[in-house]
Scaffold this motif. Sequence first.
Motif, short mmCIF file in Angstrom:
data_model
loop_
_atom_site.label_atom_id
_atom_site.label_comp_id
_atom_site.label_asym_id
_atom_site.label_seq_id
_atom_site.Cartn_x
_atom_site.Cartn_y
_atom_site.Cartn_z
N MET A 1 0.88 -1.13 0.02
CA MET A 1 -0.11 -0.28 -0.13
C MET A 1 0.88 1.16 -0.11
SD MET A 1 -3.15 -0.34 2.46
CE MET A 1 -3.47 -1.80 3.22
N ALA A 2 0.53 2.29 -0.62
CA ALA A 2 1.03 3.58 -0.73
C ALA A 2 0.12 4.61 -0.14
CB ALA A 2 1.23 3.86 -2.42
N ARG A 3 1.24 5.29 0.59
CA ARG A 3 0.34 6.68 1.33
C ARG A 3 0.91 7.75 1.03
NH1 ARG A 3 0.83 7.80 7.85
NH2 ARG A 3 2.38 9.30 7.04
N SER A 4 -0.02 8.52 0.42
CA SER A 4 0.16 9.77 0.05
C SER A 4 -0.41 11.07 0.67
CB SER A 4 0.05 10.16 -1.36
OG SER A 4 -1.34 9.82 -1.94
N TYR A 5 0.32 12.17 0.86
CA TYR A 5 -0.14 13.31 1.53
C TYR A 5 -1.41 14.13 0.71
CZ TYR A 5 -0.12 17.82 4.34
OH TYR A 5 -0.57 18.81 5.11
N VAL A 6 -2.40 14.41 1.34
CA VAL A 6 -3.53 15.15 0.37
C VAL A 6 -3.56 16.51 0.92
CG1 VAL A 6 -5.93 15.10 0.05
CG2 VAL A 6 -4.64 12.95 0.29
N LYS A 7 -3.67 16.78 2.48
CA LYS A 7 -3.78 18.05 2.66
C LYS A 7 -3.53 18.40 4.42
CE LYS A 7 -8.83 18.28 3.49
NZ LYS A 7 -10.05 18.75 3.10
N GLY A 8 -3.57 19.49 4.67
CA GLY A 8 -3.20 19.57 6.21
C GLY A 8 -3.86 20.98 6.50
N ILE A 9 -4.23 21.31 7.72
CA ILE A 9 -5.13 22.22 7.98
C ILE A 9 -4.89 22.59 9.72
CG2 ILE A 9 -7.33 23.23 8.82
CD1 ILE A 9 -8.51 21.22 6.48
N LEU A 10 -4.34 23.87 9.91
CA LEU A 10 -3.92 24.31 11.30
C LEU A 10 -5.49 24.95 11.62
CD1 LEU A 10 -0.78 26.12 11.24
CD2 LEU A 10 -1.30 24.12 12.60
N LYS A 11 -5.66 24.66 13.02
CA LYS A 11 -6.88 25.38 13.52
C LYS A 11 -6.39 25.91 14.93
CE LYS A 11 -10.94 23.65 12.91
NZ LYS A 11 -12.43 22.88 13.03
N PHE A 12 -6.65 27.13 15.21
CA PHE A 12 -6.49 27.89 16.23
C PHE A 12 -8.00 28.37 17.08
CE2 PHE A 12 -3.04 28.73 13.42
CZ PHE A 12 -2.02 28.03 14.23
N LYS A 13 -7.94 27.80 18.42
CA LYS A 13 -9.14 28.37 19.21
C LYS A 13 -8.87 29.02 20.40
CE LYS A 13 -12.72 25.91 21.86
NZ LYS A 13 -13.11 24.64 22.34
N SER A 14 -9.60 30.18 20.53
CA SER A 14 -9.70 31.09 21.57
C SER A 14 -10.87 31.34 22.21
CB SER A 14 -9.07 32.42 21.23
OG SER A 14 -9.79 33.01 20.26
N LEU A 15 -10.94 31.79 23.31
CA LEU A 15 -12.28 31.63 24.12
C LEU A 15 -12.37 33.20 24.87
CD1 LEU A 15 -12.12 28.38 26.46
CD2 LEU A 15 -13.66 28.81 24.02
N GLU B 1 -6.09 26.55 22.18
CA GLU B 1 -5.86 25.19 21.67
C GLU B 1 -5.60 25.27 20.16
OE1 GLU B 1 -9.08 21.82 20.18
OE2 GLU B 1 -9.60 22.93 22.09
N THR B 2 -4.56 24.52 19.98
CA THR B 2 -3.98 24.36 18.44
C THR B 2 -4.16 22.90 18.24
OG1 THR B 2 -2.36 25.98 19.15
CG2 THR B 2 -2.06 24.70 17.02
N GLN B 3 -4.87 22.76 17.07
CA GLN B 3 -5.25 21.33 16.21
C GLN B 3 -4.47 21.40 14.90
OE1 GLN B 3 -9.22 20.75 15.11
NE2 GLN B 3 -9.00 18.83 16.15
N VAL B 4 -3.96 20.33 14.71
CA VAL B 4 -3.24 20.05 13.38
C VAL B 4 -3.98 18.77 13.04
CG1 VAL B 4 -1.11 19.29 12.03
CG2 VAL B 4 -1.04 20.59 13.99
N THR B 5 -4.45 18.99 11.73
CA THR B 5 -5.26 17.78 10.85
C THR B 5 -4.24 17.71 9.63
OG1 THR B 5 -7.21 18.54 11.84
CG2 THR B 5 -7.34 17.01 9.86
N GLU B 6 -3.83 16.26 9.41
CA GLU B 6 -3.41 15.93 8.02
C GLU B 6 -4.09 14.78 7.67
OE1 GLU B 6 1.36 16.73 8.34
OE2 GLU B 6 0.78 14.93 9.57
N VAL B 7 -4.31 14.81 6.30
CA VAL B 7 -5.07 13.96 5.53
C VAL B 7 -4.20 13.16 4.50
CG1 VAL B 7 -7.01 13.46 3.98
CG2 VAL B 7 -7.26 15.44 5.68
N PHE B 8 -4.11 11.95 4.46
CA PHE B 8 -3.62 10.99 3.73
C PHE B 8 -4.48 10.16 2.94
CE2 PHE B 8 -0.56 12.36 7.10
CZ PHE B 8 0.54 12.22 6.62
N SER B 9 -3.94 9.75 1.73
CA SER B 9 -4.65 8.83 0.80
C SER B 9 -3.90 7.62 1.00
CB SER B 9 -4.84 9.41 -0.45
OG SER B 9 -5.32 8.38 -1.30
N VAL B 10 -4.48 6.24 1.22
CA VAL B 10 -3.84 5.18 1.42
C VAL B 10 -4.23 4.36 0.08
CG1 VAL B 10 -3.56 3.20 2.62
CG2 VAL B 10 -3.53 5.10 3.66
N ASN B 11 -3.60 3.91 -0.86
CA ASN B 11 -3.98 3.06 -2.04
C ASN B 11 -3.20 1.68 -2.10
OD1 ASN B 11 -5.50 5.22 -3.08
ND2 ASN B 11 -3.69 6.07 -3.85
#
Length: 65
Positions: A1-15, A55-65
């Motif tokens: 299986m091959a894994r390839s990077y699709v996208k990443g998002i940074l999200k910052f939260k404040s109250l 809060e700091t959130q990092v989301t990375e999305v990969f495709s696995v084929n």
Amino acid sequence: MARSYVKGILKFKSLDANKKAENVSMPNLVENASAEDIKSVRDAIATLVEHPITETQVTEVFSVN
């Protein structure tokens, strides 16, 4: 299986004083961004928002084929 990077998002939260959340999202995060680079971006964004970032959130999305 091959894994390839699709996208990443940074999200910052404040109250605010009423615990109302405000979010700032930044798309197009590079693959495997370092924690130091993410903290640098967080600190820069913190100068532009009214309330401290809680809060700091990092989301990375990969495709696995």
